[in-house]
Write a protein that holds these residues in place. Structure first.
Motif, mmCIF file in Angstrom:
data_model
loop_
_atom_site.group_PDB
_atom_site.id
_atom_site.type_symbol
_atom_site.label_atom_id
_atom_site.label_comp_id
_atom_site.label_asym_id
_atom_site.label_seq_id
_atom_site.Cartn_x
_atom_site.Cartn_y
_atom_site.Cartn_z
ATOM 1 N N SER A 155 0.766 -1.331 -0.079
ATOM 2 C CA SER A 155 -0.099 0.044 0.086
ATOM 3 C C SER A 155 0.723 1.269 -0.005
ATOM 4 C CB SER A 155 -0.824 -0.115 1.255
ATOM 5 O OG SER A 155 -1.742 -1.144 1.259
ATOM 6 N N GLU A 156 1.984 1.269 0.648
ATOM 7 C CA GLU A 156 2.757 2.520 0.868
ATOM 8 C C GLU A 156 3.596 2.702 -0.540
ATOM 9 O OE1 GLU A 156 4.925 1.314 4.849
ATOM 10 O OE2 GLU A 156 6.441 1.706 3.308
ATOM 11 N N ILE A 157 4.020 1.577 -1.304
ATOM 12 C CA ILE A 157 4.119 1.782 -2.646
ATOM 13 C C ILE A 157 3.325 2.507 -3.629
ATOM 14 C CG2 ILE A 157 5.879 1.009 -4.382
ATOM 15 C CD1 ILE A 157 6.982 -0.987 -2.482
ATOM 16 N N TRP A 158 2.339 1.999 -3.570
ATOM 17 C CA TRP A 158 1.219 2.164 -4.463
ATOM 18 C C TRP A 158 0.755 3.564 -4.114
ATOM 19 C CZ3 TRP A 158 1.353 0.128 -8.990
ATOM 20 C CH2 TRP A 158 1.889 -1.251 -9.038
ATOM 21 N N ALA A 159 0.769 3.861 -2.733
ATOM 22 C CA ALA A 159 0.458 5.323 -2.222
ATOM 23 C C ALA A 159 1.142 6.284 -3.039
ATOM 24 C CB ALA A 159 0.257 5.309 -1.006
ATOM 25 N N GLU A 160 2.408 6.002 -3.004
ATOM 26 C CA GLU A 160 3.496 6.911 -3.553
ATOM 27 C C GLU A 160 3.413 6.883 -4.981
ATOM 28 O OE1 GLU A 160 7.572 5.425 -2.818
ATOM 29 O OE2 GLU A 160 6.884 4.971 -0.569
ATOM 30 N N MET A 161 2.716 6.044 -5.705
ATOM 31 C CA MET A 161 2.379 6.372 -7.108
ATOM 32 C C MET A 161 0.966 6.878 -7.560
ATOM 33 S SD MET A 161 4.401 3.345 -9.111
ATOM 34 C CE MET A 161 4.575 2.037 -8.164
ATOM 35 N N GLY A 162 0.314 7.214 -6.150
ATOM 36 C CA GLY A 162 -1.081 7.834 -6.518
ATOM 37 C C GLY A 162 -2.302 7.021 -6.392
ATOM 38 N N PHE A 163 -2.006 5.730 -5.513
ATOM 39 C CA PHE A 163 -2.973 4.692 -5.870
ATOM 40 C C PHE A 163 -3.592 4.840 -4.407
ATOM 41 C CE2 PHE A 163 -0.880 3.144 -9.265
ATOM 42 C CZ PHE A 163 -1.677 2.784 -10.214
ATOM 43 N N SER A 164 -4.900 5.161 -4.253
ATOM 44 C CA SER A 164 -5.459 5.017 -3.088
ATOM 45 C C SER A 164 -6.028 3.654 -2.631
ATOM 46 C CB SER A 164 -6.680 5.769 -2.709
ATOM 47 O OG SER A 164 -6.190 7.328 -3.262
ATOM 48 N N VAL A 165 -6.181 3.381 -1.383
ATOM 49 C CA VAL A 165 -6.782 1.851 -1.027
ATOM 50 C C VAL A 165 -8.250 2.086 -0.979
ATOM 51 C CG1 VAL A 165 -6.887 0.225 0.696
ATOM 52 C CG2 VAL A 165 -4.807 1.551 0.359
ATOM 53 N N TYR A 166 -8.784 0.993 -1.946
ATOM 54 C CA TYR A 166 -10.327 0.715 -1.779
ATOM 55 C C TYR A 166 -10.649 -0.878 -1.469
ATOM 56 C CZ TYR A 166 -15.112 0.246 -3.645
ATOM 57 O OH TYR A 166 -16.325 0.134 -4.008
ATOM 58 N N ARG A 167 -11.321 -0.943 -0.128
ATOM 59 C CA ARG A 167 -11.554 -2.326 0.006
ATOM 60 C C ARG A 167 -13.154 -2.562 -0.220
ATOM 61 N NH1 ARG A 167 -9.278 -3.355 5.926
ATOM 62 N NH2 ARG A 167 -10.324 -1.538 6.607
ATOM 63 N N SER A 168 -12.982 -3.792 -0.696
ATOM 64 C CA SER A 168 -14.633 -4.273 -1.229
ATOM 65 C C SER A 168 -14.668 -5.599 -0.320
ATOM 66 C CB SER A 168 -14.307 -4.700 -2.572
ATOM 67 O OG SER A 168 -15.718 -5.177 -3.292
#
Lengths: 854, 344
Positions: free
Chosen positions: B118-131
């Motif tokens: 999540s940290e790495i993806w957040a750096e690339m602008g990805f927010s976390v969405y849980r389903s």
């Protein structure tokens, strides 16, 4: 699917080593591994392959030979002397016990040629007599008095198969002179290809050769479909009737009269073995061979049996099964059918389960002379459902269920009937009986150059795109900045939707160019709006606080059983397992559980984590664990269940790890768990919570509590009820502390804008007071009264002693508090402190009849 | 008298240099410079001297007293140092004895890996969405371009529930449509999200396969997103997750909900691509399945695939933890044996 490289090479020129080919195919989406037969593995720089431990046939010492004569062994009945010509000046004499040579023993020089494989002294072969794979080097030694230094080989000794009943004997000319290194005769590499569902077109040698032809840009040589037809027109011999055009879009048939059932020639048998098929007879073998070659499954009927059933010219009828109908399939099973099953029938009833398996009654037998060959097209989803329903997976149904283009039907029937004629003789009736009930749509896709760039990020010229599609046998018309590609009649995977069809073609172009050759870029796009996921952040914060409190995170299976969960309720007690279970909520029940202990999704985290703790207590004395995860409540009126989050905490064993310097710490008790709960709430900055005694049926009634936040129950914790501990097989001598909490309720109470107090600069005044109250007065209530009555000047009150004994009246206890007085702006005088203390004592007296002690 | 004084002075000095402990130092002090010490006693005998001798002797005696006081003070510091050194030496521990272990808490290895993701993806602008875990057949399959009874469904063995069309999600891709519909503003807004979560497959539980496992799905939808961007983005992830010089390879593949589809491999970080048992002698480790979001899926998410494009990828944290830490049995993850968990 297994495909010999030698077979592929008949259809396409392959000018790269097998290893390079496998690498190219794998990168293009056809995962390929290699099995070597006699030839060495090549090591190509940049391509890593698992090292193969196969036997490499020594070019100098393992050769094609021809048996000239089989002489008796003078001193051993079980041995013979095979005289083998292997191209040298003198033939070699091999002493052997191979049972399949005995029929030639002592009959003098053989008239008909008999080829074999000879291994000469020094050759390495597999030990044919060893049960486990073991290599050996041939050495000269006498065998019952006759010196022997070579051998005629079995398939097992060469690593071709496990066959060791006799040596390799060939009556058909293998096409190479004796003395040729065996590598050059039977050396091969078998490709094992893993086919994803989109590669239905590759379920054949031709299909894979077609891909290779596109990848290597080499022309494809399709097998001939010419048939020598000399009989009367087939329409006089059979009629075809299709009832459901969707399920059976096309049905073709050809007829071969007066053929002979016999074993297939050796080349065909060898090929079938290489692809993992057992040779049976020339007719059945051809149906298999053509299916593997073209991808079109065939079915051969004994025509005379059809005539007999029909009492004249047979009519093949394809239709859905009628309710209650049955058919006996080739595997001897009587199949009960439903109307979803498509059948091949005649006027007398079902003949075969269409596209899946033939019927027993009309199958080819040794006495068959007239063969009706069926090559039909069936709906892939219908075949797949029938396969699942009857749990049959045949080579035919595997292909039909992934999709075969109906154009393949005629190719298959022509190829099959001609091979049957060549191998068994007879006369082919004129014409193909061909009924097209539902023609295949012609699909033409317009692809724009700009679209390739838009999806791949790579500028591919429309001419290059056209070239690739032509290599894949699309019929392409080039325009200025676009092309129109007509889908070839072996593919069922290209959509006629303009947008999807383009994406389909772009995928083909990208994978043939090679994805490694696409640019590597980062998104050049405005960043979408970002948001913080508050529940997730709070959940992670909860984990961090619990870890800081010394707890190990566990993650257990989310499956359970109602029985395992019921263990949480001690016998005789009322209540349901789980926390805050909505009224009437049921379990989410698994229709196909994988294990008997995984039949539902859990209502509580406790059963699985308690089981994990029990296992751990077998090898360690201390457990302090937590789990955060969902529970699942099936609620009436909702299609999907509620999936709220829960937190579970379990403590067992000494509250501190052992150390040589101190005595073993006592087992964790209620107050250890309460300290963790308080620490968690403090860590999350939740202040508005309250406790009440007794935390539900799973817990010790006197050593448990329920926690309430904003008026609703947010969790319960305490010592596990001894009956529940016993039910879970936990050790009787260690109390187990458990808690289960409603994570949403806790997280909703988090105040991210919590305030802080300044660090005081004035000196505090410390004082202890002991208050005697009745036993029934909760310490927490007294504490609350002290804090409230102490006002602003009382900075803190900490309970440090609970005493009952001789100096305290019966039925009473002394609660001692350590008080800290402090004002923010001045040093307190003795008089001020005394006044506050007086207020506190008075309030305690009023509320609980408390008396200041001593 | 004066000679006597000098002799006392010398003797006192000589004795003082030998003193190494505070008891001897205190004795020396009372013997020479205390109220009843030798110098004081000599001073008390000053009456027996001539008036001429008295000032000379008196002056000298005071000088001696001052010198000895000073010497005493210096020696006192020295003696304290000597004694402290001796004390410290005597208090030495066997430092090889075991330390007292605090009760230490740890995160589960899957949580650790998920957080890093999540940290790495957040750096690339990805927010976390849980389903959600329990899904409709429609969300998990049909809307992702797996039509009912399509052979592609054979790729994922599914847990069904006793409710029709309700299943346990087989992949976090099941949340793709929900994310697009919820965040995409009816196909008008770009999105970038990762979807972590537990997935379920009807698979026998062995050392190599589990009935439940975590997956992280990522999707990006925009006006101008290409397969080259997918390559670059995942390569960036690999460099952050594994090593700055991680080599990445791309293979064509098939997933019903992406087109073109690709598998992403990284060069085996255990053998450096030379071939070892972990990479099954291929030199490569599979880390993600990915592809351009299929036009059908974009449409089902509310986007016009002629205008919008996007990519999706999916990866498994357990598999990645297994590769990184040499874990050979996937059952360790949910067995919660403390001997396993304590190693992370």
């Amino acid at each position: 699917m297994q495909i010999p490289l030698s077979w592929l090479k008949e259809l396409v020129d392959i000018d790269v080593p097998a290893e390079v080919l496998a690498d190219r195919m794998t990168k293009a989406g056809i995962e390929t591994t290699l099995t070597y037969i006699g030839v060495p593995q090549q090591h190509i720089p940049g391509i890593q392959m698992p090292p193969s431990d196969h036997l490499v046939w020594d070019r100098e010492r393992i050769k094609l030979g021809r048996i000239l004569e089989v002489k008796p062994h003078p001193d051993a009945d079980r041995l013979v002397l095979a005289i083998v010509d292997y191209g040298a000046d003198e033939p070699e004499q091999c002493v052997t016990g191979a049972p399949n040579l005995f029929e030639y023993k002592g009959i003098g020089p053989l008239e008909a040629p008999l080829w074999t494989v000879i291994a000469l002294e020094g050759a390495e072969v597999w030990d044919g007599h060893s049960d486990t794979p073991k290599r050996m080097i041939l050495k000269g030694r006498p065998l019952r008095g006759i010196y022997n230094k070579s051998m005629v080989c079995s398939e097992k000794e060469l690593g071709i198969s496990d066959e060791h009943e006799g040596v390799i004997l060939m009556h058909d000319d293998p096409g190479k002179p004796v003395g040729t290194p065996l590598q050059d005769v039977f050396g091969d590499v078998v490709l094992t290809v893993e086919l994803t569902p989109n590669l239905a077109r590759c379920y054949s040698v031709t299909g894979v050769a077609r891909e290779i032809s596109a990848l290597l840009d080499k022309p494809l040589r399709m097998p001939s479909t010419h048939v020598m037809m000399a009989g009367p027109d087939i329409s006089q011999s059979v009629k075809i009737l299709i009832e459901d055009a969707d399920l059976n879009p096309r049905f073709t048939a050809m007829l071969l009269m007066g053929t002979t059932i016999q074993p297939s020639p050796e080349w065909l048998q060898r090929r079938l073995k290489l692809i993992g098929q057992r040779p049976i007879n020339n007719i059945v073998d051809v149906t298999n061979y053509v299916m593997f070659e073209s991808g079109q499954p065939l079915h051969a009927f004994d025509y005379d049996k059809l005539v007999e059933r029909a009492g004249g010219i047979p009519t093949i009828i394809t239709r859905r099964a009628r309710p209650g109908e049955t058919v006996e399939t080739l595997d001897g099973q009587l199949r009960k059918l439903t109307t979803d099953n498509e059948l091949v029938c005649d006027t007398a009833g079902p003949l075969a389960l269409a596209g899946v398996m033939g019927g027993a009654e009309t199958e080819i037998s040794d006495g068959t002379t007239n063969v009706l060959l069926e090559s039909a097209n069936w709906h892939f989803i219908n075949v797949r459902r029938t396969m699942q329903q009857h749990k049959i997976a045949t080579e035919a149904s595997i292909r039909f269920s992934r999709g075969v283009h109906q154009a393949q039907a005629e190719i298959g029937v022509r190829r099959g009937i001609e091979l049957m004629r060549q191998l068994g003789g007879g006369t082919v009736s004129s014409g193909v009986m061909d009924v097209v009930a539902k023609p295949a749509p012609r699909i033409a896709v317009t692809l724009y150059e700009s679209e390739i760039k838009r999806l791949t990020g790579m500028a591919v010229g429309i001419k290059q795109a056209a070239n690739i599609l032509v290599r894949l046998q699309f019929d392409v018309t080039l325009r200025a900045d676009s092309l129109v590609a007509v889908v070839p009649d072996h593919r069922t995977d290209i959509s006629d939707d303009p947008v999807i069809g383009q994406a389909d073609l772009i995928e083909e172009i990208a994978r043939i160019i090679g994805l490694d050759n696409l640019p590597t870029t980062l998104m050049d796009e405005t960043l979408p709006e970002q948001w913080s996921n508050v529940p997730l952040e709070r959940e992670e914060h909860t984990r961090d606080v619990l870890v800081a409190l010394g707890l190990q995170e566990n993650i257990t299976h989310r499956f359970s059983t109602p029985e395992a969960e019921a263990l949480l309720i001690p016998r005789g007690a009322a209540g349901r397992p789980g926390l805050n279970v909505p009224a009437g909520a049921d379990y989410v029940r698994i229709a196909n559980p994988i294990q008997p202990d995984k039949t539902v999704l859990r209502h509580s985290l406790l059963p699985n984590i308690l089981n994990a703790v029990r296992s751990n207590l077998r090898h360690t004395s201390h457990q302090a664990v937590f789990e955060i995860g969902s529970v699942y409540f099936r609620v009436a009126g909702q299609q999907l269940p509620d999936e709220p989050s829960r937190l579970a905490i379990v403590l067992a064993g000494p509250r501190q790890p052992d150390h040589f310097s101190r005595q073993a710490a006592p087992s964790a008790d209620f107050f250890d768990l309460k300290g963790i709960v308080e620490g968690l709430l403090r860590g999350l900055h939740i202040s508005a919570w309250s406790l009440k005694a007794q935390g539900g049926p799973s817990l010790h009634p006197g050593r448990s509590a329920a926690i309430t936040i904003d008026g609703s129950v947010a969790g319960h914790f305490g010592e596990l009820h001894p009956l529940v501990a016993r039910a879970f097989g936990l050790p009787a001598d260690v109390p187990v502390m458990v808690g289960e909490f409603d994570l949403e309720r806790i997280q909703n109470a988090v105040n991210p804008l919590y305030g802080t107090a300044p660090v005081p600069t004035t000196p505090p005044v410390y004082e202890d007071i002991a208050l005697v109250v009745r036993d029934s007065v909760p310490a927490g209530d007294l504490h609350a009264v002290i804090e409230q009555s102490g006002g602003d000047l009382l900075r803190s009150a900490r309970l440090f002693d609970v005493y009952t004994g001789s100096s305290v009246p019966q039925g009473h206890k002394s609660l001692a508090f350590s008080l800290v007085y402090q004002a923010e702006d001045r040093t307190l005088s003795d008089a001020e402190v005394a006044a506050v203390r007086k207020k506190i004592v008075k309030a305690a007296q009023k509320a609980f009849d408390a008396q200041l002690r001593g | 008298m004066l000679e006597k004084l000098e002799s006392v002075y010398q003797q006192a000095q000589a004795e003082l240099t030998e003193i190494r402990d505070s008891a001897a130092l205190a004795a020396w002090k009372s013997r020479y410079i205390g109220g009843k010490g030798a110098v004081s006693q000599l001073l008390r005998g000053i009456g027996g001297l001539t008036p001429e001798e008295r000032p000379v002797f008196g002056k000298r005696a005071n000088e001696v007293m001052a010198a000895l006081d000073e010497a005493y003070a210096a020696r006192e510091v020295l003696v304290q140092d000597i004694e402290m050194a001796a004390d410290l030496e005597g208090a030495a521990l066997d430092v090889t004895l075991p330390g007292r272990q605090p009760a230490m808490g740890r995160l589960h290895p899957s949580t650790q890996t998920l957080r890093r993701f999540s940290e790495i993806w957040a750096e690339m602008g990805f927010s976390v969405y849980r389903s959600r875990d329990v899904e409709t057949d429609e969300m998990n399959f049909t809307l992702l371009n797996f039509p009912p009874h399509h052979p592609a469904r054979d790729m994922q063995d599914t847990f069904y529930t006793t409710d029709p069309d309700v299943i346990l999600r087989t992949h976090t891709s099941a949340g793709q449509i929900r994310a697009m519909r919820e965040l995409g503003g009816g196909g008008t807004k770009p999105i970038r999200v990762v979807l972590p979560g537990m997935c379920y497959r009807f698979e026998q539980i062995t050392n190599r396969s589990e009935a439940q496992f975590y997956q992280v799905e990522g999707i990006a939808v925009g006006h101008n997103i290409t397969m080259s961007d997918l390559k670059g983005t995942v390569a960036e992830f690999a460099r952050k997750m594994y090593s700055p010089d991680a080599k990445v390879r791309y293979r064509a593949s098939y997933f019903p909900f992406t087109e073109p589809s690709m598998e992403i491999d990284i060069e085996c970080f255990l053998c450096g691509g030379e071939g070892c048992s972990v990479c099954k002698h291929t030199g490569w480790l599979e880390i993600a399945g990915s592809g351009m979001i299929h036009p059908v899926v974009l449409r089902n998410g509310g986007y016009d695939p002629a205008e919008w494009s996007g990519f999706a990828f999916g990866m498994g944290p357990e598999r990645i933890a297994m590769l990184k830490h040499g874990i050979t049995d996937i059952r360790n993850f949910w067995a919660n044996d403390s001997r396993f968990l304590e190693q992370f």
